[in-house]
Design an enzyme around this catalytic site. Sequence first.
Site, PDB file in Angstrom:
ATOM      1  CG  ASP A   1      14.700  25.641-117.261  1.00 48.81           C
ATOM      2  OD1 ASP A   1      13.526  25.521-117.649  1.00 48.81           O
ATOM      3  OD2 ASP A   1      15.678  25.143-117.845  1.00 48.81           O
TER       4      ASP A   1
ATOM      5  CG  HIS B   1      17.403  30.370-116.104  1.00 45.60           C
ATOM      6  ND1 HIS B   1      17.963  30.786-117.285  1.00 45.60           N
ATOM      7  CD2 HIS B   1      17.745  29.072-115.960  1.00 45.60           C
ATOM      8  CE1 HIS B   1      18.634  29.776-117.829  1.00 45.60           C
ATOM      9  NE2 HIS B   1      18.528  28.725-117.039  1.00 45.60           N
TER      10      HIS B   1
HETATM   11 ZN   LIG Z   1      18.542  24.966-114.612  1.00 41.97          ZN
END
Ligand SMILES: [Zn+2]
Length: 469
Positions: free
Chosen positions: A266, A411
């Site tokens: 992400d 992430h």
């Molecule tokens: Zn995010």
Amino acid sequence: MRLVPAFVIIAAVATTNAATVLPTVADPPPPGEYPSHIQPHGDLPPAELLAPLQDKDAWVLKGICPVDEATIARKLRELPLNQRLLRVAVGEVDGVKAALLKFQAGHHLTGQFRLSEIEADAAAALDAAFSTDPAIAHVDVWSVVPSEANAGGQSHRPVFSVGTDRQTYRLVTDSGKADSDLVRTLGVVRYDPLILDLAPNDPSRDPALAPLPASAYTKPRVGYGSPWQETLDRNGSNVDSGLDEPTVQVMLHGDQRQRLVAITIDDGPCPMLTPLILAVLAKEQTVANFFVVGEKAEQYPQLLRNIAQAGHLIGNHTYHHRQLSELSDQEIAAELDACQTVVERLTGQVMNYLRPPGGNYTETALRCPLVRSHIITLWTHNASDWGNPPVSRIVQRCLTNIQPGAIILMHGGDINSVRALPLIIQGLRARGLEPALLSQMHGTGTPQTLTLKGALSVPLNGWQPDDVK
Ligand SMILES: [Zn+2]
């Protein structure tokens, strides 16, 4: 009346005969086109743009590969750079390196925005980085101004970016391109209209400049000012308040009968880190799923295109990375719409998967038809990799109790996440599992079609809320 920026006059006098008529200046953009502090003044750029920017620790070197970083910085300091050098970072994973170099846009003495100066600095930065170590496979260069949220502070907004791999760079430099043409020949170069308005690409004002190539990305930011208002207007009221109970598709996990696992990454694309992630995935000959933030995709268009061209899945993570639970239905629709607009412009793709930031959503979001046109994708394993925890901890969180059909949340914003990635892939394979695209993991019981009530009370199923942000 139009105001002629003083620096344009200076530039014109310096580069043309005295008898030459001063060039005209484009009309300033309408009010609201930009956040207030960076509205062009028809004069020199506003003072906030010139406020010295410092990174958090006030060091230019990031300290990931300190020897390489110091070498690049030393080379650049020996050159008459136009802009202030803010950051040099070199990251390495499994022998592959990528570099990023960040400047403060605007001449370091005058604050004047000249495309030729920005591009010359970018060319120097690319040369300094690629010539430092043959292992540096990709270099990102960008120029920033203070963001409207923190003018003069630590928050930076890119207004120019270029990212390129060594092979492309070599091809272009071998063809003998001059510095002024070099940057324009490298893939998708982002020129924010802020720069174009303060230093318009008018050859009569900046005679060294040829017109921007078609590959340049010069659209106004989708998520600000007038374009954002248009997006809001277009989406109108989006709550489906009909009597019929709407349904929503939710992916809590993939098909558990296939030995596949989705690695989802992400919050990108991110300079230096996204190229390293792509290098790891290429080396491991596998795929991942990138839930991108539209604003960042717009700032680093070449990186988004690289993700698409490598065959990875791209999903919607909103334009500004805002929690859906804090937005009106109209804003939710505009967030998804704006992210989709950017991705479609750059890749031609329509995104089918949505990862709500933080995994949060409310009934308002679920009643939004644009939300329900996506498959809401949650996760079974959370790397909890915010704040750059140790690699071993990230790997452990991702692989503990891993099962076929698992969805791993990671992430893309810190180096340890990238360092963990090959270990996670190898760990999956040691367990007979293979990374896959979400679209390959549909099957019995997934995605689930749920009523709104059902979607609001999804079984945890190993799912843990995203703990940070
Ligand atoms: Zn995010």
